[in-house]
Motif scaffolding. Structure first.
Motif, short mmCIF file in Angstrom:
data_model
loop_
_atom_site.label_atom_id
_atom_site.label_comp_id
_atom_site.label_asym_id
_atom_site.label_seq_id
_atom_site.Cartn_x
_atom_site.Cartn_y
_atom_site.Cartn_z
N GLU A 38 -1.96 1.68 32.99
CA GLU A 38 -0.54 1.38 33.12
C GLU A 38 -0.12 1.10 34.56
O GLU A 38 0.72 1.80 35.14
N PRO A 39 -0.69 0.06 35.15
CA PRO A 39 -0.31 -0.29 36.53
C PRO A 39 1.07 -0.93 36.58
O PRO A 39 1.66 -1.28 35.55
N ASP A 40 1.56 -1.08 37.77
CA ASP A 40 2.83 -1.75 38.00
C ASP A 40 2.60 -3.23 38.33
O ASP A 40 3.42 -4.08 38.01
N VAL A 41 1.47 -3.49 38.99
CA VAL A 41 1.15 -4.84 39.49
C VAL A 41 -0.30 -5.15 39.11
O VAL A 41 -1.15 -4.25 39.10
N LEU A 42 -0.56 -6.42 38.82
CA LEU A 42 -1.92 -6.87 38.55
C LEU A 42 -2.28 -7.98 39.53
O LEU A 42 -1.60 -9.01 39.59
N LEU A 43 -3.33 -7.76 40.31
CA LEU A 43 -3.85 -8.76 41.23
C LEU A 43 -5.04 -9.44 40.57
O LEU A 43 -5.89 -8.77 39.99
N MET A 44 -5.13 -10.77 40.69
CA MET A 44 -6.19 -11.51 40.02
C MET A 44 -6.79 -12.50 41.03
O MET A 44 -6.11 -13.39 41.53
N ASP A 45 -8.07 -12.29 41.34
CA ASP A 45 -8.75 -13.11 42.34
C ASP A 45 -9.64 -14.14 41.65
O ASP A 45 -10.74 -13.83 41.21
N GLU A 46 -9.15 -15.36 41.53
CA GLU A 46 -9.88 -16.45 40.86
C GLU A 46 -10.40 -16.00 39.49
O GLU A 46 -11.60 -16.12 39.19
N PRO A 47 -9.53 -15.50 38.62
CA PRO A 47 -10.02 -14.89 37.37
C PRO A 47 -10.61 -15.88 36.38
O PRO A 47 -11.27 -15.46 35.42
N CYS A 48 -10.38 -17.18 36.58
CA CYS A 48 -10.86 -18.17 35.61
C CYS A 48 -11.95 -19.07 36.16
O CYS A 48 -12.42 -19.98 35.47
N SER A 49 -12.38 -18.85 37.39
CA SER A 49 -13.31 -19.78 38.03
C SER A 49 -14.66 -19.83 37.34
O SER A 49 -15.37 -20.84 37.42
N ALA A 50 -15.05 -18.74 36.66
CA ALA A 50 -16.36 -18.71 35.99
C ALA A 50 -16.25 -18.97 34.49
O ALA A 50 -17.23 -18.80 33.77
N LEU A 51 -15.07 -19.40 34.03
CA LEU A 51 -14.83 -19.54 32.60
C LEU A 51 -14.73 -21.00 32.17
O LEU A 51 -14.38 -21.88 32.96
N ASP A 52 -14.99 -21.24 30.90
CA ASP A 52 -14.84 -22.58 30.33
C ASP A 52 -13.35 -22.85 30.09
O ASP A 52 -12.52 -21.94 30.14
#
Length: 304
Positions: free
Chosen positions: A208-222
């Motif tokens: 249950e975080p307040d903030v979500l940080l995402m570092d290139e979350p889709c770079s390895a995905l189709d």
């Protein structure tokens, strides 16, 4: 510029047993009252979640990111864009003190979160990472079952409640429940890449975080998996503030409310590459009517 200086954490007991920013393995310190997220009903969407003031980052005394000043808003998706080496990920890691785990890292300036400087001496970085989770570039599930991947964080931080319900709710918020509800005991490594990334998002959301940080979350995905992650971000921004680093300008344009453009400055007399924030504004304006020529040249593909 404020003259306060913060250096990297040297206490290995404050790192995680396993690699995720939101499920830290220590809860010895109570969260400062100022770090407790405000209830959603009391928090308008126009509230500033991070007030970054003259933020510098140095590695072994060399400046890597300089003078970043920008407000990041609550329940919005903010995209950080720019060429490779411009400091996007370095700045992102400042927002939950992940740079503390890098030897020789030093952060100067102020990052104000819910009215308190995240780098004040009385703030426990472990508790910071509980409230400000992170999803990394490559999916990094633990070598455990799907269920245990989600349950790990809540157990570590001592969350109360029925664990089955906590796991189910996290998987539902990550749009993964229907895919895995009949195989929760299976090893997470048997999932597809896109499912593993959504599992990592669910794992971050479970505490249950307040903030979500995402570092290139889709770079390895189709492309199909990328679309599902983007749809997920748009769904959960009603509950969470999201900051995403992306090299994909189309992705930034599709999902973000605000965009911050960073570039590499080689003209200020430094002997090394220094990342600087050029422009931060509403995404539509950044991509259609940027104020800085460097922003225009980047978003139109002239460089980068």
């Amino acid at each position: 510029m404020p003259d306060t200086t913060r250096t990297a954490e040297s206490d290995p007991t404050k790192t995680m047993d396993e690699p995720t920013g939101s499920t830290s393995s220590s809860s010895a310190h109570e969260v400062s009252p100022h770090l407790e997220p405000k209830p959603a009903s009391e928090t308008p969407s126009t509230e500033t979640i991070f007030d970054c003031r003259n933020v510098d980052v140095l590695y072994s005394g060399k400046l890597a990111v300089a003078e970043v000043t920008a407000p990041l808003m609550k329940r919005e998706i903010t995209a950080l864009i720019g060429p490779s080496g411009c400091g996007k990920s370095t700045f992102l890691r400042c927002l939950n003190r992940m740079n503390d785990l890098i030897p020789g890292a030093e952060v100067r300036g102020e990052i104000i979160y819910h009215g308190q400087d995240l780098y004040a001496k009385d703030v426990d970085p472990v508790q910071v990472r509980k409230h400000i989770g992170m999803v990394f570039q490559k999916p990094n599930p633990f070598p455990k079952s799907i269920y245990e991947n989600i349950a790990f964080g809540p157990r570590i931080v001592g969350m109360k409640g029925d664990m089955d319900e906590i796991v189910e709710n996290a998987l539902k918020r990550a749009s993964l429940w229907d895919d895995v509800k009949d195989r929760l005991k299976d090893n997470a490594f048997g999932m597809s890449g896109g499912q593993q990334q959504r599992l990592c998002i669910a794992r971050a959301l479970a505490v249950e975080p307040d903030v979500l940080l995402m570092d290139e979350p889709c770079s390895a995905l189709d492309p199909i998996s990328t679309n599902r992650i983007e749809d997920l971000m748009l769904e959960i921004k009603e509950q969470y503030s999201i900051v995403i680093v992306t090299h994909n300008m189309q992705q930034a344009a599709r999902v973000s409310d605000k965009t911050a453009f960073f570039t590499v400055d080689l003209s200020a007399g430094e002997s090394n590459r220094v990342g600087r924030l050029v422009e931060h504004d509403v995404t539509e304006k950044i991509f259609t009517q940027p104020e800085d020529k460097r922003t225009e040249e980047y978003v139109t593909g002239k460089f980068g």
